[in-house]
Motif scaffolding. Structure first.
Motif, PDB file in Angstrom:
ATOM      1  N   THR A 109       0.859  -1.190   0.000  1.00 28.29           N
ATOM      2  CA  THR A 109       0.000   0.000   0.000  1.00 28.29           C
ATOM      3  C   THR A 109       0.895   1.240   0.000  1.00 28.29           C
ATOM      4  O   THR A 109       2.094   1.145   0.286  1.00 28.29           O
ATOM      5  CB  THR A 109      -0.879   0.038   1.270  1.00 28.29           C
ATOM      6  OG1 THR A 109      -0.008   0.107   2.417  1.00 28.29           O
ATOM      7  CG2 THR A 109      -1.757  -1.199   1.380  1.00 28.29           C
ATOM      8  N   VAL A 110       0.309   2.402  -0.267  1.00 26.79           N
ATOM      9  CA  VAL A 110       1.071   3.652  -0.197  1.00 26.79           C
ATOM     10  C   VAL A 110       1.625   3.841   1.217  1.00 26.79           C
ATOM     11  O   VAL A 110       2.786   4.216   1.409  1.00 26.79           O
ATOM     12  CB  VAL A 110       0.204   4.856  -0.624  1.00 26.79           C
ATOM     13  CG1 VAL A 110       0.901   6.170  -0.303  1.00 26.79           C
ATOM     14  CG2 VAL A 110      -0.104   4.775  -2.116  1.00 26.79           C
ATOM     15  N   ASP A 111       0.810   3.562   2.222  1.00 28.97           N
ATOM     16  CA  ASP A 111       1.257   3.697   3.609  1.00 28.97           C
ATOM     17  C   ASP A 111       2.428   2.744   3.900  1.00 28.97           C
ATOM     18  O   ASP A 111       3.386   3.116   4.577  1.00 28.97           O
ATOM     19  CB  ASP A 111       0.097   3.407   4.561  1.00 28.97           C
ATOM     20  CG  ASP A 111       0.198   4.213   5.855  1.00 28.97           C
ATOM     21  OD1 ASP A 111       0.521   5.416   5.788  1.00 28.97           O
ATOM     22  OD2 ASP A 111      -0.033   3.626   6.926  1.00 28.97           O
ATOM     23  N   GLY A 112       2.352   1.541   3.345  1.00 24.89           N
ATOM     24  CA  GLY A 112       3.440   0.586   3.502  1.00 24.89           C
ATOM     25  C   GLY A 112       4.721   1.073   2.854  1.00 24.89           C
ATOM     26  O   GLY A 112       5.812   0.969   3.427  1.00 24.89           O
ATOM     27  N   LEU A 141       5.641   4.029   2.449  1.00 24.82           N
ATOM     28  CA  LEU A 141       6.161   5.217   3.129  1.00 24.82           C
ATOM     29  C   LEU A 141       6.321   5.015   4.627  1.00 24.82           C
ATOM     30  O   LEU A 141       6.384   5.986   5.390  1.00 24.82           O
ATOM     31  CB  LEU A 141       5.243   6.418   2.841  1.00 24.82           C
ATOM     32  CG  LEU A 141       5.233   6.872   1.376  1.00 24.82           C
ATOM     33  CD1 LEU A 141       4.209   7.978   1.159  1.00 24.82           C
ATOM     34  CD2 LEU A 141       6.614   7.345   0.945  1.00 24.82           C
ATOM     35  N   GLY A 186       4.413   4.081   7.025  1.00 26.15           N
ATOM     36  CA  GLY A 186       3.363   4.629   7.893  1.00 26.15           C
ATOM     37  C   GLY A 186       3.120   6.113   7.707  1.00 26.15           C
ATOM     38  O   GLY A 186       2.252   6.687   8.358  1.00 26.15           O
ATOM     39  N   TYR A 187       3.868   6.728   6.808  1.00 27.04           N
ATOM     40  CA  TYR A 187       3.712   8.168   6.545  1.00 27.04           C
ATOM     41  C   TYR A 187       3.019   8.422   5.200  1.00 27.04           C
ATOM     42  O   TYR A 187       3.401   9.304   4.438  1.00 27.04           O
ATOM     43  CB  TYR A 187       5.075   8.875   6.566  1.00 27.04           C
ATOM     44  CG  TYR A 187       5.595   9.143   7.955  1.00 27.04           C
ATOM     45  CD1 TYR A 187       5.261  10.313   8.643  1.00 27.04           C
ATOM     46  CD2 TYR A 187       6.409   8.224   8.607  1.00 27.04           C
ATOM     47  CE1 TYR A 187       5.731  10.554   9.917  1.00 27.04           C
ATOM     48  CE2 TYR A 187       6.888   8.458   9.884  1.00 27.04           C
ATOM     49  CZ  TYR A 187       6.542   9.626  10.539  1.00 27.04           C
ATOM     50  OH  TYR A 187       7.013   9.869  11.811  1.00 27.04           O
ATOM     51  N   GLY A 188       1.986   7.639   4.916  1.00 24.45           N
ATOM     52  CA  GLY A 188       1.258   7.810   3.656  1.00 24.45           C
ATOM     53  C   GLY A 188       0.726   9.213   3.463  1.00 24.45           C
ATOM     54  O   GLY A 188       0.565   9.675   2.331  1.00 24.45           O
ATOM     55  N   SER A 189       0.502   9.911   4.562  1.00 28.76           N
ATOM     56  CA  SER A 189      -0.064  11.269   4.477  1.00 28.76           C
ATOM     57  C   SER A 189       0.877  12.264   3.805  1.00 28.76           C
ATOM     58  O   SER A 189       0.440  13.331   3.355  1.00 28.76           O
ATOM     59  CB  SER A 189      -0.414  11.778   5.882  1.00 28.76           C
ATOM     60  OG  SER A 189       0.744  11.799   6.695  1.00 28.76           O
ATOM     61  N   SER A 209       2.519  11.718   1.051  1.00 29.78           N
ATOM     62  CA  SER A 209       2.722  11.368  -0.355  1.00 29.78           C
ATOM     63  C   SER A 209       2.475  12.545  -1.298  1.00 29.78           C
ATOM     64  O   SER A 209       3.268  12.803  -2.204  1.00 29.78           O
ATOM     65  CB  SER A 209       1.818  10.188  -0.754  1.00 29.78           C
ATOM     66  OG  SER A 209       2.111   9.766  -2.071  1.00 29.78           O
ATOM     67  N   ARG A 252       3.980   4.008  -6.675  1.00 22.09           N
ATOM     68  CA  ARG A 252       3.451   5.299  -6.190  1.00 22.09           C
ATOM     69  C   ARG A 252       4.010   6.468  -7.009  1.00 22.09           C
ATOM     70  O   ARG A 252       3.253   7.350  -7.453  1.00 22.09           O
ATOM     71  CB  ARG A 252       3.814   5.471  -4.708  1.00 22.09           C
ATOM     72  CG  ARG A 252       3.348   6.776  -4.068  1.00 22.09           C
ATOM     73  CD  ARG A 252       3.903   6.932  -2.660  1.00 22.09           C
ATOM     74  NE  ARG A 252       5.327   7.226  -2.663  1.00 22.09           N
ATOM     75  CZ  ARG A 252       5.836   8.462  -2.685  1.00 22.09           C
ATOM     76  NH1 ARG A 252       5.037   9.520  -2.686  1.00 22.09           N
ATOM     77  NH2 ARG A 252       7.143   8.645  -2.682  1.00 22.09           N
ATOM     78  N   TYR A 260      -2.553  -1.331  -9.442  1.00 21.98           N
ATOM     79  CA  TYR A 260      -2.541   0.004  -8.829  1.00 21.98           C
ATOM     80  C   TYR A 260      -2.401   1.112  -9.877  1.00 21.98           C
ATOM     81  O   TYR A 260      -3.011   2.179  -9.742  1.00 21.98           O
ATOM     82  CB  TYR A 260      -1.390   0.075  -7.823  1.00 21.98           C
ATOM     83  CG  TYR A 260      -1.149   1.440  -7.214  1.00 21.98           C
ATOM     84  CD1 TYR A 260      -2.024   1.983  -6.276  1.00 21.98           C
ATOM     85  CD2 TYR A 260      -0.035   2.200  -7.591  1.00 21.98           C
ATOM     86  CE1 TYR A 260      -1.802   3.226  -5.720  1.00 21.98           C
ATOM     87  CE2 TYR A 260       0.200   3.451  -7.037  1.00 21.98           C
ATOM     88  CZ  TYR A 260      -0.683   3.960  -6.105  1.00 21.98           C
ATOM     89  OH  TYR A 260      -0.463   5.205  -5.567  1.00 21.98           O
TER      90      TYR A 260
END
Length: 223
Positions: A26-29, A31, A33-36, A38, A74, A103
């Motif tokens: 996932t995007v969160d994965g 990053l 845990g910092y997907g926010s 992106s 991403r 994706y």
């Protein structure tokens, strides 16, 4: 490698591969845990890259880009496919590249190659790429392997092509991360490795508006 962990090179790479196999695609994965962050990251990268892109003399053409340590795509999805005609992805984790195929959606048809390979072993095709984008992955290479990889990237550029390295920067020296089996280098060391690869830094910026608790992130354009 300066202050490099004493464990052997093979373990350094195999531990990292094992770590990423346990990370959700996932995007969160991607990053940690910092997907926010992106969108902030992509917007900063777009402004940086657009300084160089164009069709005129000395400009980097929007033909083919390579996304190194691409994960699920991403950066390919939000930065490279909107700006380039075709994109290749390379990542060591097969599951991430499998996820990238779905994706990336319809625009993913313009991805020509998905290479499953560690960058220490990856051999990019000579004179294929206008831009080689290397983000949040150089810490997974030893100094010597990073220098050798950058040299191979230099040979993979088309005329007026560009290598972009965007990564965490340590305050001083080399900081090992035992969790994902990587290192974070300071800017002076990174500059020295770039020079060893025979490349010149043509532009450098610090990414703004990231959370204060994470490392500073710098973007370097190399030729």
């Amino acid at each position: 490698m300066e202050d490099f962990p004493t464990e052997n090179e093979g373990a350094f790479y195999s531990k990292a591969e094992h770590y990423w196999k346990e990370v959700p695609p996932t995007v969160d994965g991607m990053l940690g845990g910092y997907g926010s962050i992106s969108s902030i990251d992509i917007n900063g990268s777009k402004k940086f890259l657009q300084k160089f892109l164009g069709e005129g003399k000395g400009k980097t053409r929007p033909g083919c880009a390579l996304d190194c340590g691409a994960g699920i795509g991403r950066i390919t999805k939000r930065l490279l496919l909107p700006l380039f005609r075709t994109v290749d992805l390379v990542d060591v984790t097969h599951e991430f590249l499998d996820k990238a195929r779905s994706y990336l959606g319809e625009e993913g048809k313009r991805v020509e190659n998905y290479f499953c390979c560690g960058l220490q072993d990856f051999q990019p095709q000579p004179e294929r790429y206008d831009v080689i984008w290397i983000q949040w992955v150089i810490g997974h290479l030893t100094d010597d392997h990073l220098v050798e990889f950058l040299r191979r990237c230099r040979g993979a550029l088309r005329p007026d092509g560009l290598i972009v390295v965007k990564d965490n920067v340590a305050y001083e020296g080399v900081v090992p991360d035992e969790v994902d089996s990587s290192v974070c280098r300071d800017l002076q060391i990174l500059h020295r490795l770039v020079a060893r690869a025979g490349l010149v830094i043509v532009h450098e910026e610090q990414q703004q508006n990231f959370p204060e608790e994470i490392y500073q992130v710098h973007t370097l354009a190399l030729r």
